[in-house]
Design a protein around this motif. Structure first.
Motif, PDB file in Angstrom:
ATOM      1  N   ASN A 181     -70.935  10.411 -53.976  1.00 55.76           N
ATOM      2  CA  ASN A 181     -70.291   9.115 -54.489  1.00 55.76           C
ATOM      3  C   ASN A 181     -70.814   8.908 -55.880  1.00 55.76           C
ATOM      4  O   ASN A 181     -70.113   8.534 -56.723  1.00 55.76           O
ATOM      5  CB  ASN A 181     -71.045   8.187 -53.794  1.00 55.76           C
ATOM      6  CG  ASN A 181     -70.517   7.780 -52.405  1.00 55.76           C
ATOM      7  OD1 ASN A 181     -69.324   8.446 -52.050  1.00 55.76           O
ATOM      8  ND2 ASN A 181     -71.313   7.382 -51.447  1.00 55.76           N
ATOM      9  N   ARG A 185     -68.242   8.833 -59.031  1.00 51.30           N
ATOM     10  CA  ARG A 185     -68.317   7.798 -60.083  1.00 51.30           C
ATOM     11  C   ARG A 185     -68.218   8.407 -61.560  1.00 51.30           C
ATOM     12  O   ARG A 185     -67.806   7.718 -62.415  1.00 51.30           O
ATOM     13  CB  ARG A 185     -69.383   6.674 -59.682  1.00 51.30           C
ATOM     14  CG  ARG A 185     -69.299   5.775 -58.646  1.00 51.30           C
ATOM     15  CD  ARG A 185     -70.149   4.663 -58.624  1.00 51.30           C
ATOM     16  NE  ARG A 185     -71.764   5.408 -58.498  1.00 51.30           N
ATOM     17  CZ  ARG A 185     -72.485   5.593 -57.456  1.00 51.30           C
ATOM     18  NH1 ARG A 185     -71.741   5.351 -56.124  1.00 51.30           N
ATOM     19  NH2 ARG A 185     -73.709   6.136 -57.269  1.00 51.30           N
ATOM     20  N   LYS A 189     -65.680   7.205 -64.494  1.00 52.34           N
ATOM     21  CA  LYS A 189     -65.942   6.740 -65.934  1.00 52.34           C
ATOM     22  C   LYS A 189     -65.286   7.486 -66.796  1.00 52.34           C
ATOM     23  O   LYS A 189     -64.882   7.077 -67.991  1.00 52.34           O
ATOM     24  CB  LYS A 189     -67.572   6.901 -65.937  1.00 52.34           C
ATOM     25  CG  LYS A 189     -68.196   5.631 -65.042  1.00 52.34           C
ATOM     26  CD  LYS A 189     -69.801   5.737 -65.401  1.00 52.34           C
ATOM     27  CE  LYS A 189     -70.402   4.881 -64.204  1.00 52.34           C
ATOM     28  NZ  LYS A 189     -71.773   4.718 -64.424  1.00 52.34           N
ATOM     29  N   ASN A 202     -71.486  -0.583 -59.824  1.00 52.38           N
ATOM     30  CA  ASN A 202     -70.523   0.432 -58.788  1.00 52.38           C
ATOM     31  C   ASN A 202     -69.250  -0.314 -58.297  1.00 52.38           C
ATOM     32  O   ASN A 202     -68.122   0.089 -58.363  1.00 52.38           O
ATOM     33  CB  ASN A 202     -71.363   0.848 -57.884  1.00 52.38           C
ATOM     34  CG  ASN A 202     -72.349   2.110 -58.454  1.00 52.38           C
ATOM     35  OD1 ASN A 202     -72.340   2.368 -59.300  1.00 52.38           O
ATOM     36  ND2 ASN A 202     -73.497   2.112 -57.530  1.00 52.38           N
ATOM     37  N   LEU A 205     -66.847  -0.761 -60.806  1.00 52.12           N
ATOM     38  CA  LEU A 205     -65.906   0.148 -61.236  1.00 52.12           C
ATOM     39  C   LEU A 205     -65.066   0.498 -60.245  1.00 52.12           C
ATOM     40  O   LEU A 205     -63.857   0.950 -60.416  1.00 52.12           O
ATOM     41  CB  LEU A 205     -66.919   1.552 -61.240  1.00 52.12           C
ATOM     42  CG  LEU A 205     -66.563   2.761 -61.703  1.00 52.12           C
ATOM     43  CD1 LEU A 205     -65.575   2.687 -62.968  1.00 52.12           C
ATOM     44  CD2 LEU A 205     -67.462   3.821 -61.616  1.00 52.12           C
ATOM     45  N   TYR A 206     -65.480   0.429 -58.934  1.00 49.96           N
ATOM     46  CA  TYR A 206     -64.491   0.773 -57.680  1.00 49.96           C
ATOM     47  C   TYR A 206     -63.203  -0.362 -57.841  1.00 49.96           C
ATOM     48  O   TYR A 206     -62.060   0.259 -57.547  1.00 49.96           O
ATOM     49  CB  TYR A 206     -65.133   0.511 -56.533  1.00 49.96           C
ATOM     50  CG  TYR A 206     -66.094   1.804 -56.284  1.00 49.96           C
ATOM     51  CD1 TYR A 206     -65.731   2.923 -56.548  1.00 49.96           C
ATOM     52  CD2 TYR A 206     -67.137   1.505 -55.584  1.00 49.96           C
ATOM     53  CE1 TYR A 206     -66.634   4.088 -56.086  1.00 49.96           C
ATOM     54  CE2 TYR A 206     -68.351   2.555 -55.294  1.00 49.96           C
ATOM     55  CZ  TYR A 206     -68.103   3.870 -55.556  1.00 49.96           C
ATOM     56  OH  TYR A 206     -68.729   4.868 -55.319  1.00 49.96           O
ATOM     57  N   PRO A 213     -65.859   4.300 -52.321  1.00 51.68           N
ATOM     58  CA  PRO A 213     -66.881   5.508 -52.269  1.00 51.68           C
ATOM     59  C   PRO A 213     -66.198   6.821 -51.822  1.00 51.68           C
ATOM     60  O   PRO A 213     -65.723   6.662 -50.545  1.00 51.68           O
ATOM     61  CB  PRO A 213     -68.151   4.913 -51.526  1.00 51.68           C
ATOM     62  CG  PRO A 213     -67.912   3.325 -51.655  1.00 51.68           C
ATOM     63  CD  PRO A 213     -66.690   2.943 -51.739  1.00 51.68           C
TER      64      PRO A 213
END
Length: 272
Positions: A181, A185, A189, A202, A205-206, A213
């Motif tokens: 995961n 990520r 980014k 997190n 961002l998702y 994830p």
């Protein structure tokens, strides 16, 4: 009508092989190889234990054939049988893999582009996915010319697909899921060109990438593969291997039992 059907189904003698690239070639080879394997099976070691009787005896994909046995297989005898059909065993490419709890060499054995060991295969998949991400570096940096949605489509098609190739076969621990995961990520980014000192949570961002994830993606892939296998015939190698998993044989292993058969994730993720 009868005359047309009779003429359509009449046999044709062929003295030369099909042209390279002909769609009929692999079909004919598969049928021919299966006919040859019918004579190979009697020379293989006979199953003697309940587990041997459940496990698949062979796994074939195109011209690659794996024989599974608890005793040594006489490769020379197999080669002699195949020579009757003008088929030759490539000794240089022939591998002997010993699956044992006390050894780890089998984990780096490759089958159909995938390493048998889950952790080894994950580390190997990270390398080409990272290389694919670097090749598209110019696309990630052109924020004004390429929209975010286009970037994410490129990432899913050309990078994420490389990372998650055959991920439905992975049985991961929670720590392995967390590391994957984090790697996922990190790639997201870079796609959005988010660098230090800019910080983002997190979940944010998702949401921004319309992603979840990677452990959830792997879990879905595992269940999809599981359902696909269950819908197939019970005699295919995949179903036989699953049946063999539940056959008790030998002494019980010490320590806590593995919990990776049906892997799950406890990380929170945005609703899709």
């Amino acid at each position: 009508m009868d005359w047309a059907c009779k003429k359509f189904y009449q046999s044709i003698n062929q003295n030369v092989g099909t042209a390279k690239g002909d769609s009929l070639s692999p079909v004919r080879f598969t049928i021919y190889l299966e006919h040859a394997l019918k004579e190979v099976r009697p020379v293989l070691p006979k199953p003697s234990t309940p587990l041997e009787k459940v496990l698949p005896r062979e796994i074939a994909y195109a011209d690659d054939v794996d024989f599974i046995a608890f005793q040594d297989i006489d490769v020379e005898e197999v080669g002699k049988v195949l020579e009757k059909y003008n088929l030759q065993v490539n000794v240089d490419k022939t591998e002997f893999t010993n699956l044992s709890r006390g050894e780890t060499n089998w984990q780096t054995t490759k089958k159909v582009g995938t390493l048998i060991g889950d952790q080894e295969d994950i580390e190997r998949r990270k390398q080409p996915s990272s290389a694919a991400l670097v090749k598209l570096k110019n696309a990630w940096l052109k924020g004004d010319k390429i929209t975010k949605n286009t970037k994410l489509k490129l990432y899913k098609a050309l990078v994420k697909s490389v990372l998650t190739y055959n991920c439905g076969t992975w049985a991961l621990t929670q720590s392995q899921e967390e590391r994957l995961n984090a790697f996922h990520r990190k790639q997201l980014k870079k796609v959005l060109n988010i660098k230090y000192p800019v910080k983002i949570t997190n979940s944010c961002l998702y949401n921004k990438c319309n992603e979840r994830p990677l452990s959830i993606f792997i879990l879905v892939s595992r269940w999809r593969l599981f359902g696909h296998i269950l819908r197939r015939d019970s005699q295919i190698p995949a179903n036989q291997a699953m049946s063999g998993y539940f056959v008790m044989e030998g002494s019980k292993l010490k320590g806590r039992p593995l919990t990776t058969l049906l892997s799950s994730s406890t990380e929170t993720f945005p609703e899709s």
